[in-house]
Design an enzyme around this catalytic site. Sequence first.
Site: not given
Lengths: 373, 539
Positions: B204, B277, B390
């Site tokens: 995406h 990604h 993260k």
Amino acid sequence: MSDTANPILPGAVPVPLEDVERELSRQLKAPRDDKREVVQLVRMSNLVIYCDTVEAARQVGAQVPDVVAVHPARVLLLVGDNGTSATTIHAAVRVQGHKLGEHQQACSEQVVLSAGAGITDRLPFAVRSLLIGDLPTNLWWASPQPPPLAGSLLYDLAEHAQQIMYDSLGWPDPAHGVAATATWLESVERFHDADRWRVASDLNWRRLKYWRRLVAQALEPVDVATITEVAVGHGPHAVVQAWELLSWLATRVRWQVQAGKVQPGVEMAWRFLAPQGDVRFRIRRTEQGPPEIKGMRIRCMVDDKPVTLDLISESAGKLVIRLEGTAAEPRTILSPDLSLAEVIGKQLSDRERDPVFRESMQVAQAMAKSLLA
Amino acid sequence: MPLPTPPGVAKSLLPQPCVLVIFGGDGDLSWRKLLPAVYNLNKDGDLPSHFAVVGFGLPSTKEGEGVDPDEYIRQRARDGIERFSRQALDDAHWADFARSLFYVPGSFGDARAYQQLKNKLAAVDGQFGIPGSRIYYFAVPPQLVEACVKHLGESGMVNDPKDQVAFTRCVVEKPIGRDLDSAREVIRIVDQAFAENQTYRIDHYLGKETVQNLLVLRFANSIFEPLWNAKYIDHVQITVAEEEGLAQFDSETGKITASRIGYFEGIGGLRDMVQNHMLQVLCMCAMEPPHSLDADVIRDAKANVLHCLRRMTPAEVKQNVVRGQYIEGDVNGQRVPGYRNEVRRFFEEVAKKPIPAESVNSSTETFVAIRLFIDNWRWSNVPFYLRTGKRLPKRASEVAIQFKDVPQVLFNANPDVPLEPTVLTLKVQPEEGMSMRIASKLPGPKVRIYPVKMEFSYASFGATSPEAYERLILDVMAGDATLFMRRDGVVAAWEYIMPILDSWTHERALHLPEYQCGTWGPVEADRLIQEDGRQWRTL
């Protein structure tokens, strides 16, 4: 929803920390009274300001609109102890505009982050999340605690800062503060990677600009080897300012400090070794008056006659040199009476490392150590 | 016959009538992303005139038990759209959209369920005038894809790739495997029923406007491409920073409200972010100019970048890769737990019994920093620094091109305060846009240089940008595979990653470098870039 009662930035809207960016964006897009007005977000840097208390932050907050008018910035105003035992950091947000032209308005983003006394160490985390990338970051340490003695909080806040501004005006323990400053400057400005740099600036040093110019002019006709005594008088809280002026002078003439003594709250005195022998330096505090240097007296010889150079802050914006014992006319230079906001605004744009300041602080450190010995 | 396209002009492919079949139609991905994306496409009038959505799978929520399946998926879709849609739910559009939503409950491993699905699709075809074209979207865990593909093939639900009337395409979500061998296995499994030109491996990230704009920026402007090489570029930094951890907690009760630990533990940031990604974005940034905008030409150019990545020996992995794991820290003014604590609490909830803290010794990395090189003429010795993690201070993803310093003369003569280098930044999220930092003289009599930042935001176009999934779903309908990963690209990315994974496996480190939540990663990552005389950017 507007919290006009916000004691630090009137009109700032309280929001959860995670909503700060959203609220800034909302306020920026909010309709203006003048529909024809072009609103432009302006920011040259991140300005992180640290204050210990709400009262200190309120005073600094009052300066923020004038600071950003000179140097547009995203302002993060931190309060180390908001007087609560809250376990979370409180945020309040204001987008403030000022007119640029008839139909043009520049907006600046201002955020207050306040912590309870027990969680001050968490402020740097909040700061990291709100800095804007690719813009220089400036830390204004608006605490009376001298930076070298401030501990890890300052280091964490300065993590991404290219300039640390502090104000030695009103340091509670000047001798210890000055004693630690030169070493601290060395450590805080040194990086191992070539791509990174940082400068530290004392606002008092900037305020001394015109005094230094005045002294240099006053000593022009003087053989410095004839100076026997230098005395500076200052108002309350301005002892470090006076100290920096003397250490600067000692740096210029390359005299070595030999001994010092202090009469707490009244006077500090040093003996310097000069080619002509001992030279006495004194800093004397007056009970009243603004926190600034009031005058300087230099005993020396002009044309083989003993004279006293009397340098006086005569009125706002005017410094005068009188040569006592001669018929010479007084000379004056203009010294703009800068507000704190103007001093900050100028310092924000001035990122040059001033080697004279560093040399002066090394001498000041030696002077401090002689007092503490 | 399609209208002819003038030479040099991108083919404008129209979405074709079809049924979008979502495997795991009521699952998390569908609820959060896919159904809101399709709704937005409907609202914007981008969907083909003949179109429907059919969800498939065993209901994953209690609400799906004992109710009309079509009503169930409509409720689920409405809920997802109300929560996550880019555009607010509009009742008029909703009524139109809801009519085209259907659901077939059934197990992915049950052949009879596929017969029911087939029957339903035939009925939907008739109702909506769809010529039998299908998009099978596998929004399911990777281990279930094989059963789905096998049953679709056996049920005769996959048309010949050359079928001009009724196409069949499938969309495969990441992760494509968890290492090179398993990636090849996933490719082989899908290959059993679908040809390569029927397979759309979705990432995406590539659907984001800024990522697509990378090509436009480079090849539609005359000033950038001449500078886009080792002669002028000092280095490139690609950052994907996430504020969220792997688990979310209820601030009142302290209980886990959402968690990706079941997926992430044992996978880690290298597989989760870098292999797909970040390497895809790197390819867009570093590829040679393609000779056309044809999907395979662009994918050839991207694959060439992956083939040029300098492979690392175990010793080089130690020098060029840093991994880390977050420990307790502060995010948004709140104290948040470390990763191992999250893992322990997650498995306690699964096992419904306490687990001693000392028995949780996860070595899954939540942060990765890599220095890599592309060994070709254009990028000779230009380091690319990739960083993802993260629980970093903010959610921000960007590609930053840092140009070389000007000579240390004139305005850059003071070595104490060197000028900030020129940086071109492409922001991928949260706000898409770009900026350029340049040096400028401050007004006044003295020559004082100050960095200024020129910014462009996609928001300034007025309308909100479509979500990445909207663009990509539309591309699948149109048969445009440009933004999807081809099998050779997937394999080449894994081939680059494997030496790092192998090195870590042999290292068997129980204690990774740690970083506090709300900081920019472990100090080892700072050292990685500082030893080159550079620094990570402040985002």
